[in-house]
Design a protein around this motif. Structure first.
Motif, PDB file in Angstrom:
ATOM      1  N   ARG A  13     -12.212  -7.133  24.365  1.00 56.71           N
ATOM      2  CA  ARG A  13     -12.709  -6.072  23.489  1.00 56.71           C
ATOM      3  C   ARG A  13     -11.888  -4.798  23.639  1.00 56.71           C
ATOM      4  NH1 ARG A  13     -15.546  -1.907  22.063  1.00 56.71           N
ATOM      5  NH2 ARG A  13     -16.864  -2.043  20.181  1.00 56.71           N
ATOM      6  N   SER A  17     -10.013  -2.738  20.739  1.00 54.97           N
ATOM      7  CA  SER A  17     -10.237  -1.303  20.581  1.00 54.97           C
ATOM      8  C   SER A  17      -8.917  -0.535  20.516  1.00 54.97           C
ATOM      9  CB  SER A  17     -11.098  -0.780  21.736  1.00 54.97           C
ATOM     10  OG  SER A  17     -11.370   0.588  21.588  1.00 54.97           O
ATOM     11  N   ALA A  20      -7.210  -1.107  17.222  1.00 59.61           N
ATOM     12  CA  ALA A  20      -7.843  -0.398  16.108  1.00 59.61           C
ATOM     13  C   ALA A  20      -7.133   0.919  15.808  1.00 59.61           C
ATOM     14  CB  ALA A  20      -9.320  -0.152  16.410  1.00 59.61           C
ATOM     15  N   VAL A  89     -11.947  -5.184  12.865  1.00 56.29           N
ATOM     16  CA  VAL A  89     -12.460  -3.811  12.871  1.00 56.29           C
ATOM     17  C   VAL A  89     -13.974  -3.819  12.681  1.00 56.29           C
ATOM     18  CG1 VAL A  89     -12.436  -1.606  11.652  1.00 56.29           C
ATOM     19  CG2 VAL A  89     -10.291  -2.831  12.046  1.00 56.29           C
ATOM     20  N   GLU A  90     -14.433  -4.645  11.745  1.00 57.24           N
ATOM     21  CA  GLU A  90     -15.867  -4.748  11.494  1.00 57.24           C
ATOM     22  C   GLU A  90     -16.602  -5.255  12.735  1.00 57.24           C
ATOM     23  OE1 GLU A  90     -18.950  -6.930   8.358  1.00 57.24           O
ATOM     24  OE2 GLU A  90     -16.783  -7.154   8.128  1.00 57.24           O
ATOM     25  N   LEU A  92     -15.766  -4.885  15.836  1.00 57.74           N
ATOM     26  CA  LEU A  92     -15.837  -3.821  16.833  1.00 57.74           C
ATOM     27  C   LEU A  92     -17.040  -2.919  16.603  1.00 57.74           C
ATOM     28  CD1 LEU A  92     -12.169  -2.534  17.347  1.00 57.74           C
ATOM     29  CD2 LEU A  92     -13.652  -3.558  19.074  1.00 57.74           C
ATOM     30  N   HIS A  93     -17.328  -2.662  15.342  1.00 53.30           N
ATOM     31  CA  HIS A  93     -18.467  -1.800  15.024  1.00 53.30           C
ATOM     32  C   HIS A  93     -19.796  -2.524  15.242  1.00 53.30           C
ATOM     33  CE1 HIS A  93     -16.077   1.504  13.558  1.00 53.30           C
ATOM     34  NE2 HIS A  93     -15.441   0.731  12.703  1.00 53.30           N
ATOM     35  N   VAL A  94     -19.811  -3.809  14.935  1.00 52.33           N
ATOM     36  CA  VAL A  94     -21.061  -4.573  15.037  1.00 52.33           C
ATOM     37  C   VAL A  94     -21.400  -4.912  16.483  1.00 52.33           C
ATOM     38  CG1 VAL A  94     -22.198  -6.737  14.416  1.00 52.33           C
ATOM     39  CG2 VAL A  94     -20.822  -5.525  12.720  1.00 52.33           C
ATOM     40  N   TYR A  95     -20.379  -5.282  17.281  1.00 51.87           N
ATOM     41  CA  TYR A  95     -20.604  -5.743  18.654  1.00 51.87           C
ATOM     42  C   TYR A  95     -19.992  -4.737  19.631  1.00 51.87           C
ATOM     43  CZ  TYR A  95     -21.412  -9.993  15.986  1.00 51.87           C
ATOM     44  OH  TYR A  95     -21.876 -10.904  15.065  1.00 51.87           O
ATOM     45  N   SER A  96     -20.770  -3.728  19.975  1.00 53.53           N
ATOM     46  CA  SER A  96     -20.276  -2.695  20.888  1.00 53.53           C
ATOM     47  C   SER A  96     -20.244  -3.180  22.338  1.00 53.53           C
ATOM     48  CB  SER A  96     -21.148  -1.439  20.793  1.00 53.53           C
ATOM     49  OG  SER A  96     -22.506  -1.743  21.083  1.00 53.53           O
TER      50      SER A  96
END
Length: 209
Positions: A13, A17, A20, A89-90, A92-96
């Motif tokens: 992850r 990040s 991104a 990218v999506e 990353l936002h959904v699974y912090s």
């Protein structure tokens, strides 16, 4: 003490990040690696603390486990350059949470592995076709009896065609295809039987949306 899975999740992850911030050009792994360790200095220490229970170093482990992200459609790797996709990218936002992020990628990887023969056949057919026509992902997925969402994601994670910086998938519901002459697919049907058009996808259609 964190487990090997938890440390792998953090590394994967963190890689996503960092990428991104480099969506346009991506990063060669040799440049990505020190940025990951700078963002999480404890990675190497925690990994080394596992001792004999692991058989490779954290960087090689990351290179191996990142395959989950490519099959999930979240990452491309070509010419040693790693790039995060729109789906990545999506995600990353959904699974912090790193474990949730890594676990979801693993679930998607397992789905690809189960139907690998069909996903690879669809991708091979696509790779042999020029970009002068368009066909829906649903039609291509139906040809090989795979889930269209999973096929779209899988194609996003494949390396770009030679001489381009794009993955084979240029938009979620449209794929480059040719139907000017009969060409039987491995399933026996002619590709021309699929509904296609010369109209390209809208330029505003974001990849992976």
């Amino acid at each position: 003490m964190p487990t090997a899975f938890e440390i792998s999740a953090r590394a994967v992850r963190q890689a996503a990040s960092v990428l991104a911030d480099h969506l346009q050009d991506g990063l060669p792994f040799r440049e990505l690696r020190p940025l990951i360790h700078a963002a999480d200095p404890a990675l190497m220490r925690d990994w080394d603390a596992l001792g004999a229970s692991v058989t490779t170093d954290i960087d090689r482990n990351l290179s191996f486990t990142a395959t989950r992200l490519t099959k999930a459609g979240w990452l491309t790797r070509a010419n040693r350059t790693w790039r995060l996709t729109g789906l990545g990218v999506e995600a990353l936002h959904v699974y912090s949470d790193p474990v949730a992020f890594f676990s979801e990628a693993g679930t998607r990887y397992d789905h690809w592995r189960t139907g690998r023969v069909f996903f690879d056949a669809a991708a091979k057919l696509l790779s042999e076709l020029p970009d002068d026509r368009w066909v829906s992902v649903e039609d291509l997925a139906a040809e090989y009896e795979v889930d269209p969402e999973a096929l779209a994601a899988c194609l996003q994670g494949r390396a770009p065609r030679a001489g381009t910086s794009r993955s084979p998938l240029t938009a979620r519901r449209v794929l480059a295809s040719r139907c000017s002459r009969p060409k039987p697919t491995p399933g026996g049907r002619c590709l021309c039987a699929m509904s296609c058009t010369t109209k390209p996808p809208p330029a505003s259609t974001p990849c992976g949306r």
